[in-house]
Write an enzyme that holds these catalytic residues in place. Structure first.
Site, mmCIF file in Angstrom:
data_model
loop_
_atom_site.group_PDB
_atom_site.id
_atom_site.type_symbol
_atom_site.label_atom_id
_atom_site.label_comp_id
_atom_site.label_asym_id
_atom_site.label_seq_id
_atom_site.Cartn_x
_atom_site.Cartn_y
_atom_site.Cartn_z
ATOM 1 N N MET A 30 0.843 -1.195 0.000
ATOM 2 C CA MET A 30 0.000 0.000 0.000
ATOM 3 C C MET A 30 0.885 1.255 0.000
ATOM 4 O O MET A 30 0.446 2.341 0.389
ATOM 5 C CB MET A 30 -0.947 -0.005 1.194
ATOM 6 C CG MET A 30 -2.001 -1.103 1.095
ATOM 7 S SD MET A 30 -3.512 -0.794 2.043
ATOM 8 C CE MET A 30 -2.899 -0.774 3.700
ATOM 9 N N HIS A 37 9.374 -3.758 3.303
ATOM 10 C CA HIS A 37 8.880 -3.983 1.939
ATOM 11 C C HIS A 37 10.024 -4.384 1.013
ATOM 12 O O HIS A 37 9.890 -5.291 0.184
ATOM 13 C CB HIS A 37 8.235 -2.702 1.380
ATOM 14 C CG HIS A 37 6.976 -2.284 2.073
ATOM 15 N ND1 HIS A 37 6.899 -1.141 2.815
ATOM 16 C CD2 HIS A 37 5.744 -2.856 2.124
ATOM 17 C CE1 HIS A 37 5.674 -1.006 3.294
ATOM 18 N NE2 HIS A 37 4.955 -2.040 2.891
ATOM 19 N N LYS A 151 4.885 -10.071 9.515
ATOM 20 C CA LYS A 151 4.324 -9.156 10.515
ATOM 21 C C LYS A 151 2.799 -9.284 10.524
ATOM 22 O O LYS A 151 2.174 -9.277 11.580
ATOM 23 C CB LYS A 151 4.724 -7.706 10.245
ATOM 24 C CG LYS A 151 4.165 -6.732 11.305
ATOM 25 C CD LYS A 151 4.631 -5.317 11.069
ATOM 26 C CE LYS A 151 3.882 -4.674 9.932
ATOM 27 N NZ LYS A 151 2.452 -4.389 10.289
#
Length: 282
Positions: A30, A37, A151
């Site tokens: 997102m 990431h 996570k």
């Protein structure tokens, strides 16, 4: 670096790549990218010929519209970060209209009960929204492999369940949690934390590591009670839940059993910012 903002253009491009027998990896994000990431993107680059990174803030997975409005949007910076990592990354940054065809609603899924545990108890409709966008991305990109961070371990298990139940031809890879120097699990939400609170948030990781040690000699109930007491003295943090659950079913446990894998899950509010974390216990 190529950037696509419309799904049809991306589909046409990828069809040509697949004719040449190239493997495609997908990293759904997102945006507001951080090192967590990038660890997923690096793994995808290592194991695929073509890597697509989607940047799309999905409205249907937010039960709190204020949270959606506050979600950080840093597209130009994200593209720069990805460009510095590799020129072989394809960015897919569609509009809400392009993804949802002017019908912004969630599909309803049955994840065999995984959706009713932990996050599902506190975020109504969240996993239907997650399932909806991930399924749409899989149908658009048709990846061989897709990468998700541990996570969001419950989300990871739910996506694996969706893939199995829908018989989608994609391999799901879970990647280890990336942490800040303090131990705080990396998250785009961390950028909204005041500096003092962000430093103090190391307490969350310290607590779950000590709880892991306790679980080695004490019961699940005693371990959870201990965690709750630790948060009683922390004015800046409000514990929403702490649960010890079976990794596969995500159901909370009462007694330990041999040959079962357990994980501690935790959700905490720092002001109005919600943080989650987890750790494998055995």
């Amino acid at each position: 670096m190529q950037i696509f903002t419309q799904k049809e253009a991306l589909i046409q491009f990828l069809e040509k790549e697949k004719i040449e027998k190239k493997t495609v990896g997908l990293v759904p994000t997102m945006g507001a990218l951080h090192k967590g990431h990038l660890s997923l993107v690096e793994m995808a680059l290592k194991n695929n010929d073509v890597v697509v990174v989607s940047i799309f803030v999905n409205p249907t997975q937010f039960d709190n519209k204020k949270d959606l409005a506050k979600y950080p949007k840093t597209f130009e910076k994200d593209v720069e970060i990805l460009g510095n990592l590799s020129n072989n990354i394809i960015v897919f940054a569609p509009s809400v209209e392009d993804i949802y065809d002017n019908n912004v609603t969630s599909e309803t899924f049955d994840f065999d009960g995984l959706e009713h545990e932990m996050e599902g108890k506190f975020r109504s409709g969240h996993f239907d929204g997650v399932g909806t966008i991930v399924k749409k991305l899989f149908l658009i990109v048709a990846p061989n492999n897709a990468y998700f961070g541990e996570k969001d371990f419950q989300q990871l298990q739910i996506i694996k369940k969706m893939v199995a139940k829908n018989k989608l031809p994609v391999t799901i890879t879970g990647c280890p949690i990336s942490r800040e120097e303090s131990g705080l699990a990396m998250s785009s939400r961390n950028e909204r934390l005041p500096k003092e609170t962000r430093n103090e948030a190391s307490f969350i990781y310290e607590t779950i590591i000590k709880a892991k040690e306790k679980f080695g000699t004490e019961s699940a109930l005693d371990t959870i009670n201990w965690i709750e007491k630790q948060f009683d003295s922390k004015a800046n943090f409000k514990l929403e839940y702490a649960e010890i659950a079976n990794e596969e079913t995500l159901k909370p446990i009462k007694t330990k059993k041999e040959n079962e894998r357990y994980r501690l899950f935790i959700a905490v509010y720092a002001g109005d910012i919600r943080l989650i974390d987890n750790v494998a216990l055995n």
